[in-house]
Write a protein that holds these residues in place. Structure first.
Motif, PDB file in Angstrom:
ATOM      1  N   SER A 172      -6.684  10.980  -8.250  1.00 50.85           N
ATOM      2  CA  SER A 172      -6.085   9.492  -7.856  1.00 50.85           C
ATOM      3  C   SER A 172      -7.138   8.757  -8.442  1.00 50.85           C
ATOM      4  O   SER A 172      -7.409   7.834  -8.889  1.00 50.85           O
ATOM      5  CB  SER A 172      -5.194   9.328  -7.051  1.00 50.85           C
ATOM      6  OG  SER A 172      -5.541   9.559  -5.577  1.00 50.85           O
ATOM      7  N   GLY A 202       5.672   5.093   0.430  1.00 51.10           N
ATOM      8  CA  GLY A 202       6.073   6.301   1.108  1.00 51.10           C
ATOM      9  C   GLY A 202       7.450   5.956   1.795  1.00 51.10           C
ATOM     10  O   GLY A 202       8.411   6.480   1.299  1.00 51.10           O
ATOM     11  N   SER A 240      -8.990   1.339   1.374  1.00 47.03           N
ATOM     12  CA  SER A 240      -7.575   3.060   1.050  1.00 47.03           C
ATOM     13  C   SER A 240      -7.891   3.684   0.798  1.00 47.03           C
ATOM     14  O   SER A 240      -7.721   4.798   1.887  1.00 47.03           O
ATOM     15  CB  SER A 240      -7.094   2.304  -0.551  1.00 47.03           C
ATOM     16  OG  SER A 240      -6.167   2.734  -0.751  1.00 47.03           O
ATOM     17  N   SER A 274      -2.723  17.336  -0.191  1.00 46.40           N
ATOM     18  CA  SER A 274      -3.563  15.914  -0.530  1.00 46.40           C
ATOM     19  C   SER A 274      -4.351  15.683  -0.707  1.00 46.40           C
ATOM     20  O   SER A 274      -4.417  14.766  -1.049  1.00 46.40           O
ATOM     21  CB  SER A 274      -2.903  15.447   1.679  1.00 46.40           C
ATOM     22  OG  SER A 274      -1.745  15.859   1.453  1.00 46.40           O
ATOM     23  N   LEU A 292      -7.280   6.401   4.432  1.00 48.29           N
ATOM     24  CA  LEU A 292      -6.476   7.193   3.483  1.00 48.29           C
ATOM     25  C   LEU A 292      -7.164   9.442   4.456  1.00 48.29           C
ATOM     26  O   LEU A 292      -6.431   9.938   4.479  1.00 48.29           O
ATOM     27  CB  LEU A 292      -5.928   8.032   2.471  1.00 48.29           C
ATOM     28  CG  LEU A 292      -4.323   8.608   1.892  1.00 48.29           C
ATOM     29  CD1 LEU A 292      -3.218   9.017   2.754  1.00 48.29           C
ATOM     30  CD2 LEU A 292      -3.984   8.442   0.158  1.00 48.29           C
ATOM     31  N   ARG A 300      -3.429   3.730  -5.692  1.00 43.24           N
ATOM     32  CA  ARG A 300      -3.637   5.139  -5.595  1.00 43.24           C
ATOM     33  C   ARG A 300      -2.846   6.289  -4.675  1.00 43.24           C
ATOM     34  O   ARG A 300      -2.535   7.160  -5.493  1.00 43.24           O
ATOM     35  CB  ARG A 300      -4.895   5.389  -4.310  1.00 43.24           C
ATOM     36  CG  ARG A 300      -5.226   6.298  -3.435  1.00 43.24           C
ATOM     37  CD  ARG A 300      -4.505   6.597  -2.243  1.00 43.24           C
ATOM     38  NE  ARG A 300      -4.783   5.295  -1.584  1.00 43.24           N
ATOM     39  CZ  ARG A 300      -3.633   5.156  -0.464  1.00 43.24           C
ATOM     40  NH1 ARG A 300      -2.833   5.970  -0.612  1.00 43.24           N
ATOM     41  NH2 ARG A 300      -3.934   4.239   0.390  1.00 43.24           N
ATOM     42  N   ALA A 301      -1.716   5.502  -4.076  1.00 43.78           N
ATOM     43  CA  ALA A 301      -0.799   5.814  -3.721  1.00 43.78           C
ATOM     44  C   ALA A 301       0.062   6.548  -4.864  1.00 43.78           C
ATOM     45  O   ALA A 301       0.909   7.318  -4.509  1.00 43.78           O
ATOM     46  CB  ALA A 301       0.331   4.593  -2.698  1.00 43.78           C
ATOM     47  N   SER A 322      -4.747   0.129  -3.561  1.00 44.85           N
ATOM     48  CA  SER A 322      -4.341   0.622  -2.664  1.00 44.85           C
ATOM     49  C   SER A 322      -3.206   1.712  -3.150  1.00 44.85           C
ATOM     50  O   SER A 322      -2.998   2.329  -2.747  1.00 44.85           O
ATOM     51  CB  SER A 322      -3.853   0.171  -1.619  1.00 44.85           C
ATOM     52  OG  SER A 322      -3.592  -1.352  -1.564  1.00 44.85           O
ATOM     53  N   THR A 323      -1.819   0.395  -4.142  1.00 44.80           N
ATOM     54  CA  THR A 323      -0.790   1.352  -4.572  1.00 44.80           C
ATOM     55  C   THR A 323      -1.275   1.687  -6.088  1.00 44.80           C
ATOM     56  O   THR A 323      -0.523   2.865  -6.058  1.00 44.80           O
ATOM     57  CB  THR A 323       0.497  -0.639  -4.853  1.00 44.80           C
ATOM     58  OG1 THR A 323      -1.275  -1.299  -5.878  1.00 44.80           O
ATOM     59  CG2 THR A 323       0.739  -1.116  -3.863  1.00 44.80           C
ATOM     60  N   SER A 331       0.750  -1.421   0.334  1.00 48.35           N
ATOM     61  CA  SER A 331       0.081  -0.359   0.602  1.00 48.35           C
ATOM     62  C   SER A 331       0.566   1.215  -0.340  1.00 48.35           C
ATOM     63  O   SER A 331       1.999   0.610  -0.328  1.00 48.35           O
ATOM     64  CB  SER A 331      -0.575   0.018   1.191  1.00 48.35           C
ATOM     65  OG  SER A 331      -0.209   0.092   2.478  1.00 48.35           O
ATOM     66  N   GLY A 332      -0.054   1.990   0.941  1.00 49.86           N
ATOM     67  CA  GLY A 332       1.256   3.770   0.161  1.00 49.86           C
ATOM     68  C   GLY A 332       2.469   3.695   1.242  1.00 49.86           C
ATOM     69  O   GLY A 332       3.303   4.931   1.513  1.00 49.86           O
ATOM     70  N   THR A 380       4.556  -0.378  -8.588  1.00 49.07           N
ATOM     71  CA  THR A 380       3.142  -0.681  -8.584  1.00 49.07           C
ATOM     72  C   THR A 380       2.866  -2.226  -8.992  1.00 49.07           C
ATOM     73  O   THR A 380       2.222  -2.965  -8.737  1.00 49.07           O
ATOM     74  CB  THR A 380       2.292   0.331  -8.770  1.00 49.07           C
ATOM     75  OG1 THR A 380       3.243   1.349  -8.188  1.00 49.07           O
ATOM     76  CG2 THR A 380       1.455   0.173  -8.919  1.00 49.07           C
TER      77      THR A 380
END
Length: 446
Positions: free
Chosen positions: A91, A18, A111, A84, A115, A64-65, A61-62, A13-14, A53
């Motif tokens: 996204s 990150g 997700s 943000s 967030l 989106r991130a 989730s990935t 995920s994010g 990704t």
């Protein structure tokens, strides 16, 4: 991991993207003063993030991130400020433009809600306390992030997973820093994998860290009352609880009287709904044909009592049945009174029971040619199991019935074929493969 409230650690995920972005920024961030170096930084960052990704399966989730980080990186490269919440919205629009059906994906919903909760609620929650000690401030930041994410997904988690973790704050305080260390150590192992001495040196810390994370999860998950089980929400209840959540947050942040009145009205509404549900359950009589692939499972429910009809494999492995339908039974407060036994392998192709004034006929094996077809059987409900029919006409010629149910013990292809045949003949049919379980309401208070 689910019971401890740290399942997000396992999901790519994010969090993981990150960490990668932080590593890239530390390695190349200081070289972005010149335009060419800035362009190189953007290209390398986007390449690494999107390659990761795609290689990890491109989950919602990935995606989106990666989209959010891409917007942020490009905005920074052209000296634009990025918001943000705007990044999150962009996204989401991009992902839904590529695949609109992602809107109905559980991962996508969780997700974005998680967030969104972090972006909107975390700064507010973090502002509740300020610590001069850096370690305490760091721990409080972890707590605020975990609390914001959990509050945002609380009703949706109950709706999909029928359980809520209790000690998620404790788990995340330990596991989030550990996950950072594991990912960074894993990158070092990957870089040093071609050098025998360095690979053996770097892999030992990785093994120790992963074992420590697993041990921590097991300890927290085994604490008595680590999760609240058996929760069951329908779509209406889910909407009401999110309305309650939004109203409560607005009242706490603004102290507005309208938000308080709305919160009280919604709370009264959910209480009345719960009372109605209890009264309806106490007076209802139902037959429930469940969708368990490869198995036959039917509950005969009268008020709070149930009698179970299931095949031999489910009888010998009760955990499968409990995993599939246990939470629903607990939500209804049902108490099992007994089993309805039938031999699915004997020569008799039929099993028949009366319940609530209705007759249920179970077709459990192929119908032989020597069956007396001059006498027509009458049954309100027919349940077809174990691929016992090749054509609907085989049962229609000998049974008068109102409803045909094709359960999960039939193959998906055969169930679809029988469904089409029944519809062509104008029969009422329910295909569990396509429509899920069937709740046949024989009598209710309304």
């Amino acid at each position: 991991f689910a019971r401890s409230g740290s399942i997000h650690i396992l999901a790519v995920s994010g969090l993981h993207l990150g960490i990668l972005y932080c590593l890239i920024k530390q390695l190349l961030g200081k070289c972005r003063r010149h335009f060419l170096f800035k362009l190189l930084f953007v290209c390398i960052s986007l390449l690494i993030l999107w390659a990761f990704t795609l290689l990890s399966g491109a989950a919602a989730s990935t995606q989106r991130a990666a989209t959010m980080f891409s917007v942020m990186i490009i905005a920074g490269a052209i000296n634009r400020e990025s918001n943000s919440l705007n990044n999150l919205a962009i996204s989401g629009l991009i992902i839904l433009w590529v695949d609109p059906y992602q809107l109905f994906s559980v991962g996508f919903q969780l997700s974005f809600l998680a967030l969104g909760g972090i972006l909107y609620l975390q700064p507010w929650i973090a502002g509740w306390r300020k610590f001069k000690n850096r370690v305490m401030q760091y721990l409080w930041q972890l707590v605020s992030v975990s609390l914001a994410a959990q509050v945002a997904v609380l009703p949706l988690s109950a709706y999909y997973f029928h359980q809520l973790p209790v000690y998620f704050l404790m788990a995340n305080i330990f596991l989030v820093p550990l996950s950072f260390a594991i990912v960074i150590t894993g990158v070092l192992v990957f870089i040093c994998s071609s050098i025998p001495f360095l690979s053996s040196v770097t892999i030992m810390p990785l093994i120790l860290l992963t074992k420590l994370a697993g041990f921590t999860v097991e300890v927290i998950a085994e604490i008595p009352g680590s999760s609240i089980q058996g929760l069951q929400l329908d779509a209406v209840a889910l909407s009401i609880w999110y309305a309650i959540l939004v109203s409560a947050i607005l009242f706490l942040r603004t102290r507005a009287r309208l938000a308080l009145m709305t919160l009280m009205c919604l709370w009264l509404l959910t209480s009345l709904k719960s009372i109605y549900h209890q009264v309806k359950t106490n007076w209802s009589i139902n037959i429930m044909v469940y969708q368990i692939p490869g198995h036959t499972a039917i509950d005969f429910v009268g008020g709070k009592h149930l009698w179970v009809l299931k095949d031999a494999n489910l009888t010998s492995n009760p955990k499968t049945m409990d995993f599939k339908v246990g939470h629903y039974r607990r939500y209804l407060g049902l108490e099992q009174r007994g089993h309805i036994h039938t031999d699915m392998t004997d020569a008799n192709p039929f099993g028949m029971w009366m319940f609530g004034g209705k007759r249920l006929l179970l077709v459990k094996s192929p119908i032989g040619k020597d069956l007396n077809r001059n006498i027509k059987i009458k049954s309100h409900i027919v349940v077809v199991t174990e691929n016992s029919l090749d054509h609907i006409q085989q049962i229609k010629s000998i049974v008068d019935f109102e409803l045909l149910v094709i359960d999960g013990s039939n193959s998906r292809n055969n169930a679809g074929k029988l469904q089409e045949q029944a519809r062509e003949l104008g029969l009422e049919v329910h295909n569990c493969w396509e429509q899920g379980y069937k709740n046949i309401n024989l009598y209710s208070c309304h």
